[in-house]
Structures are given as structure tokens and as C-alpha cells.
Design an enzyme around this catalytic site. Sequence first.
Site, PDB file in Angstrom:
ATOM      1  CB  THR A 137      -0.914   0.024   1.239  1.00  0.00           C
ATOM      2  OG1 THR A 137      -1.846  -1.058   1.169  1.00  0.00           O
ATOM      3  CG2 THR A 137      -1.686   1.337   1.340  1.00  0.00           C
ATOM      4  CB  THR A 183      -8.936  52.207  -2.586  1.00  0.00           C
ATOM      5  OG1 THR A 183      -9.089  53.587  -2.227  1.00  0.00           O
ATOM      6  CG2 THR A 183      -8.309  52.120  -3.969  1.00  0.00           C
ATOM      7  CB  SER A 314     -36.932  36.025  -2.400  1.00  0.00           C
ATOM      8  OG  SER A 314     -37.637  36.124  -1.185  1.00  0.00           O
ATOM      9  CB  SER A 315     -39.579  31.441  -0.489  1.00  0.00           C
ATOM     10  OG  SER A 315     -39.111  31.879   0.781  1.00  0.00           O
ATOM     11  CE  LYS A 320     -33.303  39.929  -2.154  1.00  0.00           C
ATOM     12  NZ  LYS A 320     -32.219  38.957  -2.225  1.00  0.00           N
TER      13      LYS A 320
END
Length: 465
Positions: A137, A183, A314-315, A320
Site C-alpha cells: 500500500t 479603494t 426569494s420565497s 428578487k
Amino acid sequence: MRLEKDLLGEREIPAGVYYGIYTLRARENFPLSGYKVSYTLIKAISLIKKAAAEVNSELGFLPQDKARAIATAAEEVMNGKLSDQFVVDALQGGAGTSTNMNVNEVLANRAIELLGGRLGDYDIVHPLNHVNKHQSTNDVYPTALRIAAIWLLKPLSESCAGLQAALQAKEAEFAGVIKVGRTEMQDAVPVMLGQEFSAYAGAIARDRWRLYKVEERLRQAALGGTAIGTGLNADRKYIFMVNDRVRQYAGIGLARAENMIDVIQNADVFVEVSGLLKALAVNLGKLAHDLRLLSSGPMAGLGEIRLPERQAGSSIMPGKVNPIIPEAVNQVAFHVMASDIAIAMAAQSGQLELNPFMPLIAHHLLENLSILTNAVTILNEFCVQGIMADSERCQLLLAGSQVSVTALVPHIGYDQASKVARRAMKAGISVRQAALELAVLSAEELDAVLDPRAMTRPGIAGSQK
């Protein structure tokens, strides 16, 4: 059921399965993660078994019929047959011995079947005496891991090339779109949207090159080193021939390591590869974060780019649509970076002549190669290629910002430019208007200096030099 025995005793094995008593015990001993051993690793081990059987036959160590049966069984496994017979958990004790034995037993039983025998009749083909001959092995597993990693590096490098090309295409497409550069999440100076994408392309190009080059580090094979790299119980001719045969079958530039003791006990090369995967994950994560930010809103955020819409977001909130592809890529990046720590700890924790934690290294390394390939692919195909610029939004945000004030510094000095910026901000007027009110430059001079496109190129805006 059939009865098999080992040094610990006897066990009943389901009659129709191709694995044997060692695999059964390993399956019972490691009910850990439910993760399967990477099939790419199984294929690489089977390739080694095929090569070893053929070489052992050619050198007179195996009867030709047994060697042919083992080689045929190995080919079948490499082609996906019997994939349901590899049942040991990916996380296991024993430095990978359970995986190696799982392969040995499956190949032995399939070879027995091909020779007309009954499963479990190891007098015909034995998992250790025949399939594992001249092997351990400890030399098979790390060699197979190197082969599997190289196989998986190639598609990852190719997917990075595709993403790089897509980003470069967007660089050209957005070359004329000027916007606010930022930045520390604050307005900075003007930049072209195409310039932003050129930076993304540059980062992925470096990742692609690093992954291409690191393959060289994986080509040192331990095959023939047997238990600890000394080559005990392996015929010298076998050692040279089997490495040549494996290289031929694997299709990669594998070479026998000059110091097989080193290659068997030290796993730092896998840490090195993992580190480059982490670097790719960092760049992908940064790119995904930026895409989410640049597309945020779309009305109440930055909204400077539009990502392809992939599914409803989205539920509860109608209409969305979320940036799901970059979000998924971020999660892959987090996973890869966390896995890198596990790989480093496992490599460090090997003791003396063997690392017993190779299964953990193999699991994380090969999984990371695969999921990064998938992540880069979906980011390219499902996101980057379909990105659109909202040039009007970019222009609107640029016009309402104070970013052009930096261009005044070479002409009027930092302190005077700061006064212009403060006046523009407090009065809610443009930088140009504030500069005119403070009489720092003429209107003609301001038109030249405050040209935002001139600010995206090297040099001093408005200078005639």
C-alpha cells in the site's frame, strides 16, 4: 453467503459481492463520513494493478492466465464497472491499506470469475499473493494519488483557461465603459470597467500557469519502493519495468523517484499542490465577491454590471434575483481554503517512514481539484460570459462622485485639492464647480485636467508633457 477467513477469524460475506473480508472489516471499522473514495484514485490504483500483473507475468512471477484476468478486471474497473463495490469510507486508518485491499479483493474476485471460478476462491487468484505481488500500500497509494492528481489537474487548468478567455473578452467589451474606481470601499479615482476585468483575467492567468507547472512536482513515483522505499520483496527488473508500464498507461511523464524513501514518507508535494489550489480559491473568491458587489442592488446598490439571471431568488420577495453563481463559487473557495489546513496538518503529522494520514490528504486534494474545476466552469459559463455593463449607471455614479479631485494634485498641490474636495462635498457641487469658485485653475485648464478618461492612463492629466 460465503465464508472468508483472515488472521482475526472467519466472517460471512454476501455471496454476490466482489469485495472480501478485509473490505468488510474496514467498512465496519470506519463508519465516519459517508464520503466515497475518489473514483479517480480507484482508477489509478487499478491501472497500477494492471501494469504490475503484466510485468509480473512477463518476468515469470505470475501465470499468464491469472495475469490476463487481473489486467482485464482492472481495465473494467478503470472503465467504471463494479464501481459500487468500492465501499470503504474515504476517511480511514491504515495509510490507505483499506482502499488498496478493497481494490485487491475486487480485482481478485472478478479475475476468479473470468477464469470460471467462484467468488472467494482465492486459490485461483489471491488478493495479496497475485494482485498485490511485489507491491505495498505504501508505494501503490501515494503513486496512485500522484497519478489521480495529475489527471484532475489537466481539466482544472483547461477550465481556468476558459475563464481567463471569458474575462479577457469582457475586458475588450467593457474597454470604453468608465466608472468609479474604489479603494477600501470608498470612491478613489476613475477606472475603465474593462481595466477591472483585465485584473481578474491576470489573476486567473497566474493560477493557470502555476497549476500547469506544478504537475512536474507530482511526477516522482514511489512504485517499487514497497513498504518504506527500500524496495524489499520487489524484483529489481520489476521495479524499472512497472514504472515504465504505468507511465505508458497513465499517459503522463511519471518517473521513478531517485529517493523512494523520501517520496513514501513525505507528503509535502501534496501540500504544495494544495497551496496552489488555495491560491486559485482566493482569486476565485475575490472575483466572486467583486461580481456580487458590482451587481448589487440592482437599484439601491452599485448596479454597475448585470449578472445573468439563473433562478428566482426569494420565497417571500417577488421579483428578487440573487447572484447565486458567485455565491456558490465563494462557498467552494471557503471549502478549499479550509481543506488546505487539513492537508497541511496531515502531511506534518506523518511519523518516521510512513504517513498514516494519506487518506485524508487524498480525499481533500482530489475533491478540491474536482470541485474547483466545477466552480470555475459554472462561473465562466453561467456568469462571466453573460455579464452586461450598465454604462449609464456607471456614468451617473462617476458624475456624482469626487474622484476627479486627485487629478488636481500635480497642478495645485494636495492641500489646495483637499479644499476643493471639501467644498464640493459640503456644497453638493461638482469638483469642477468647486475648483472654479476657489479659482485654482481656469475653466480651460480644468476641462483638460478633469477629463476622467485621461485619468485611467499613466501620466499627469492635463499635462502637455
